[in-house]
Design a protein around this motif. Structure first.
Motif, PDB file in Angstrom:
ATOM      1  N   PRO A 127      -1.431 -11.418   9.622  1.00 56.14           N
ATOM      2  CA  PRO A 127      -0.265 -10.878   8.901  1.00 56.14           C
ATOM      3  C   PRO A 127      -0.674  -9.863   7.827  1.00 56.14           C
ATOM      4  O   PRO A 127      -1.541 -10.132   7.002  1.00 56.14           O
ATOM      5  CB  PRO A 127       0.365 -12.123   8.260  1.00 56.14           C
ATOM      6  CG  PRO A 127      -0.045 -13.242   9.157  1.00 56.14           C
ATOM      7  CD  PRO A 127      -1.434 -12.889   9.625  1.00 56.14           C
ATOM      8  N   GLY A 128      -0.057  -8.694   7.875  1.00 57.35           N
ATOM      9  CA  GLY A 128      -0.306  -7.661   6.873  1.00 57.35           C
ATOM     10  C   GLY A 128      -1.463  -6.741   7.190  1.00 57.35           C
ATOM     11  O   GLY A 128      -1.642  -5.729   6.501  1.00 57.35           O
ATOM     12  N   ALA A 129      -2.253  -7.056   8.219  1.00 59.89           N
ATOM     13  CA  ALA A 129      -3.453  -6.260   8.509  1.00 59.89           C
ATOM     14  C   ALA A 129      -3.101  -4.840   8.936  1.00 59.89           C
ATOM     15  O   ALA A 129      -3.725  -3.872   8.489  1.00 59.89           O
ATOM     16  CB  ALA A 129      -4.288  -6.946   9.593  1.00 59.89           C
ATOM     17  N   THR A 130      -2.106  -4.707   9.800  1.00 59.84           N
ATOM     18  CA  THR A 130      -1.731  -3.373  10.274  1.00 59.84           C
ATOM     19  C   THR A 130      -1.234  -2.496   9.131  1.00 59.84           C
ATOM     20  O   THR A 130      -1.590  -1.316   9.029  1.00 59.84           O
ATOM     21  CB  THR A 130      -0.643  -3.481  11.364  1.00 59.84           C
ATOM     22  OG1 THR A 130      -1.151  -4.248  12.462  1.00 59.84           O
ATOM     23  CG2 THR A 130      -0.247  -2.099  11.858  1.00 59.84           C
ATOM     24  N   ALA A 131      -0.427  -3.067   8.254  1.00 59.70           N
ATOM     25  CA  ALA A 131       0.153  -2.291   7.152  1.00 59.70           C
ATOM     26  C   ALA A 131      -0.918  -1.760   6.219  1.00 59.70           C
ATOM     27  O   ALA A 131      -0.926  -0.568   5.878  1.00 59.70           O
ATOM     28  CB  ALA A 131       1.156  -3.152   6.384  1.00 59.70           C
ATOM     29  N   PHE A 132      -1.858  -2.616   5.784  1.00 60.52           N
ATOM     30  CA  PHE A 132      -2.867  -2.120   4.842  1.00 60.52           C
ATOM     31  C   PHE A 132      -3.856  -1.179   5.535  1.00 60.52           C
ATOM     32  O   PHE A 132      -4.405  -0.267   4.907  1.00 60.52           O
ATOM     33  CB  PHE A 132      -3.565  -3.260   4.103  1.00 60.52           C
ATOM     34  CG  PHE A 132      -4.744  -3.902   4.782  1.00 60.52           C
ATOM     35  CD1 PHE A 132      -5.965  -3.240   4.908  1.00 60.52           C
ATOM     36  CD2 PHE A 132      -4.660  -5.205   5.252  1.00 60.52           C
ATOM     37  CE1 PHE A 132      -7.064  -3.848   5.506  1.00 60.52           C
ATOM     38  CE2 PHE A 132      -5.753  -5.826   5.842  1.00 60.52           C
ATOM     39  CZ  PHE A 132      -6.949  -5.139   5.984  1.00 60.52           C
ATOM     40  N   THR A 133      -4.066  -1.369   6.845  1.00 56.14           N
ATOM     41  CA  THR A 133      -4.970  -0.480   7.576  1.00 56.14           C
ATOM     42  C   THR A 133      -4.378   0.923   7.694  1.00 56.14           C
ATOM     43  O   THR A 133      -5.096   1.920   7.518  1.00 56.14           O
ATOM     44  CB  THR A 133      -5.261  -1.046   8.973  1.00 56.14           C
ATOM     45  OG1 THR A 133      -5.924  -2.311   8.844  1.00 56.14           O
ATOM     46  CG2 THR A 133      -6.155  -0.110   9.762  1.00 56.14           C
TER      47      THR A 133
ATOM     48  N   LEU B 139       0.453   3.353  -0.470  1.00 57.68           N
ATOM     49  CA  LEU B 139       0.842   2.465   0.626  1.00 57.68           C
ATOM     50  C   LEU B 139      -0.094   1.270   0.732  1.00 57.68           C
ATOM     51  O   LEU B 139       0.337   0.130   0.943  1.00 57.68           O
ATOM     52  CB  LEU B 139       0.845   3.247   1.947  1.00 57.68           C
ATOM     53  CG  LEU B 139       1.956   4.286   2.125  1.00 57.68           C
ATOM     54  CD1 LEU B 139       1.733   5.076   3.415  1.00 57.68           C
ATOM     55  CD2 LEU B 139       3.318   3.619   2.163  1.00 57.68           C
ATOM     56  N   PHE B 140      -1.382   1.529   0.584  1.00 58.74           N
ATOM     57  CA  PHE B 140      -2.387   0.467   0.663  1.00 58.74           C
ATOM     58  C   PHE B 140      -2.199  -0.538  -0.472  1.00 58.74           C
ATOM     59  O   PHE B 140      -2.194  -1.760  -0.256  1.00 58.74           O
ATOM     60  CB  PHE B 140      -3.778   1.095   0.590  1.00 58.74           C
ATOM     61  CG  PHE B 140      -4.911   0.112   0.602  1.00 58.74           C
ATOM     62  CD1 PHE B 140      -5.323  -0.485   1.783  1.00 58.74           C
ATOM     63  CD2 PHE B 140      -5.583  -0.213  -0.564  1.00 58.74           C
ATOM     64  CE1 PHE B 140      -6.383  -1.389   1.802  1.00 58.74           C
ATOM     65  CE2 PHE B 140      -6.639  -1.106  -0.561  1.00 58.74           C
ATOM     66  CZ  PHE B 140      -7.037  -1.698   0.624  1.00 58.74           C
ATOM     67  N   ALA B 141      -2.028  -0.045  -1.681  1.00 61.62           N
ATOM     68  CA  ALA B 141      -1.894  -0.923  -2.838  1.00 61.62           C
ATOM     69  C   ALA B 141      -0.605  -1.740  -2.801  1.00 61.62           C
ATOM     70  O   ALA B 141      -0.532  -2.831  -3.386  1.00 61.62           O
ATOM     71  CB  ALA B 141      -1.934  -0.095  -4.124  1.00 61.62           C
ATOM     72  N   ALA B 142       0.408  -1.232  -2.087  1.00 56.64           N
ATOM     73  CA  ALA B 142       1.690  -1.939  -2.017  1.00 56.64           C
ATOM     74  C   ALA B 142       1.601  -3.219  -1.187  1.00 56.64           C
ATOM     75  O   ALA B 142       2.481  -4.084  -1.285  1.00 56.64           O
ATOM     76  CB  ALA B 142       2.758  -1.022  -1.435  1.00 56.64           C
ATOM     77  N   GLN B 143       0.540  -3.364  -0.392  1.00 56.68           N
ATOM     78  CA  GLN B 143       0.380  -4.552   0.460  1.00 56.68           C
ATOM     79  C   GLN B 143      -0.296  -5.667  -0.328  1.00 56.68           C
ATOM     80  O   GLN B 143      -1.450  -6.027  -0.099  1.00 56.68           O
ATOM     81  CB  GLN B 143      -0.410  -4.201   1.720  1.00 56.68           C
ATOM     82  CG  GLN B 143       0.042  -2.934   2.439  1.00 56.68           C
ATOM     83  CD  GLN B 143       1.521  -2.932   2.748  1.00 56.68           C
ATOM     84  OE1 GLN B 143       2.075  -3.930   3.224  1.00 56.68           O
ATOM     85  NE2 GLN B 143       2.183  -1.808   2.472  1.00 56.68           N
ATOM     86  N   GLY B 144       0.442  -6.210  -1.288  1.00 58.58           N
ATOM     87  CA  GLY B 144      -0.148  -7.199  -2.197  1.00 58.58           C
ATOM     88  C   GLY B 144      -0.514  -8.514  -1.545  1.00 58.58           C
ATOM     89  O   GLY B 144      -1.387  -9.236  -2.038  1.00 58.58           O
TER      90      GLY B 144
END
Length: 440
Positions: free
Chosen positions: A44-50, A219-224
């Protein structure tokens, strides 16, 4: 940027936790189980932060080319352009580990966003100074200000180490993917920068790179949800001190220095060789093939189950790199054909990613918990220093002995990296086998 250190960010000496990559649909025999990359991005969340990190990482291959094109075109001096970019590289080598330490201590979002904003202001300042004819010293000051940019690749690897703690096989795949992403970004970045500067206006490359960097980091930092927890000064991570004091890390950083020299030398010599053959414009394509070979090898390497001690795998990868780096020298000496050289570089690049993956994995395991990003940033700093040294040594060799002879420099650097790896021994020895097995 082990149990003794059991502070390793990516393994556990206790019974392995439930596979964080498993999902209800990932039953044995199904696609996600067979494909390690599908399992990786099931987290979960891996695609978004990548996605955010890749957007932020692409400009890293754009800034230098854009700055050289912009400054040389405006001021008519490649010497000035080279001096400005060298100043930025030196400033980054000094500042980056401190930025990484703050990231580990206070969290990625809290530090990376303001640090990136400051670096973007430096890039915009450089653009305006060039555009409006400001004194030369302002170019140096502006580009030096970009040194605060955080190590985006290191932050992404730190997230994987946090999410996949206890699953060495999954972390191997993640590190392989990150190395392939590095190669892809540094392959596409210069091409995009050259296109923007040539098709639009000289400052276009720097402007687009700055926008992409800030957008990607936001965008990366928003994936807390996937961010590693910060480690305050008072906790156990801080008490262990700098990663430079960790067993085996200093010797490993020297190997990174030699490895960086391979990259820096190969780039300069290939450009000079293509120019000598009357095809300077093709140098970018030839170098892109080397990066493509590394990218492909990294993805294949990540899909293979890691076996045997990590140090032994690192030795084998270093030996393969030293052997394959001889191919461009042989191609240039025996044929004088740029096409044959391109094929040789494609093959030589295939040893790069596996070597970097095993080395970065070792850095993660040796770095004290809570200092992961700092440890990997130190490794990147070693690479940058090696790139500068390799570029300088190969430039001197090309000028005095010719471009063909220049290919001996990356061969010598690769052999030096292998020798240092052998002499450094196994830094994981005596950790009770927790680190040395490298098995999932």
């Amino acid at each position: 940027m082990p149990q003794a250190p059991s502070d390793s960010p990516d393994i556990s000496t206790t019974a392995p936790a439930a596979d964080p990559m498993a999902s209800p649909a990932a039953a044995p025999g199904l696609g996600p189980r067979r494909n390690p990359y599908a399992r990786l991005f099931a987290v979960p969340g891996a695609t978004a932060f990548t996605v955010g990190n890749l957007i932020a990482r692409l400009p890293m291959g754009m800034f230098s080319v854009s700055a050289v094109t912009m400054i040389a075109g405006s001021r008519g001096s490649y010497a000035l352009a080279g001096a400005v970019t060298a100043t930025g590289l030196a400033a980054t080598a000094v500042v980056a580990p401190w930025t990484a330490r703050l990231v580990d201590r206070h969290g990625q979002a809290r530090v990376a966003v303001p640090a990136t904003a400051f670096a973007v202001l430096g890039s915009l300042s450089l653009l305006l100074c060039v555009r409006y004819g400001a004194p030369d010293w302002t170019l140096f000051a502006s580009y030096a200000a970009t040194a605060t940019v955080p190590n985006t690749g290191g932050m992404s690897r730190a997230r994987w180490a946090h999410l996949l703690k206890g699953d060495t096989r999954a972390l191997h795949t993640a590190n392989s993917f990150e190395q392939a992403a590095d190669e892809l970004c540094f392959m596409l970045g210069p091409v995009l920068a050259a296109f923007l500067c040539g098709a639009f206006f000289p400052e276009a490359g720097t402007l687009v790179a700055a926008v992409l960097l800030l957008t990607g980091v936001l965008l990366f930092a928003a994936q807390g949800a996937t961010e590693p927890p910060p480690h305050a000064r008072t906790d156990a991570a801080s008490k262990t001190g700098s990663p430079l004091r960790a067993r085996g890390v200093p010797a490993l950083l020297v190997v990174f220095l030699a490895t960086g020299a391979v990259f820096g030398a190969m780039e300069v010599v290939t450009i000079a060789y293509a120019d000598e053959q009357g095809h300077k414009a093709a140098a970018g394509v030839v170098l892109a093939l080397q990066a493509a070979g590394s990218c492909a090898a990294g993805l294949v390497f990540g899909a293979v189950r890691p076996r045997g001690p990590l140090h032994r795998r690192r030795l084998l990868c270093a030996a393969a790199m030293a052997a394959l780096m001889c191919l461009p020298l042989l191609a240039a000496t025996a044929t004088g054909s740029l096409v044959v050289l391109a094929g040789a570089l494609l093959c030589a690049g295939m040893a790069t990613a596996p070597t970097m993956v095993t080395s970065m994995t070792l850095v993660q395991r040796l770095t004290p918990e809570g200092r992961t990003n700092e440890g990997m940033t130190l490794a990147v700093t070693g690479l940058l220093g090696g790139i500068a040294c390799g570029a300088a040594a190969s430039g001197w060799t090309v000028e005095h002995l010719g471009a063909t002879t220049g290919y001996a420099v990356p061969v010598a650097a690769a052999c030096c990296a292998l020798l240092l790896t052998v002499l450094g021994g196994d830094p994981t020895r005596g950790t009770g086998g927790a680190v040395s097995t490298g098995r999932a």
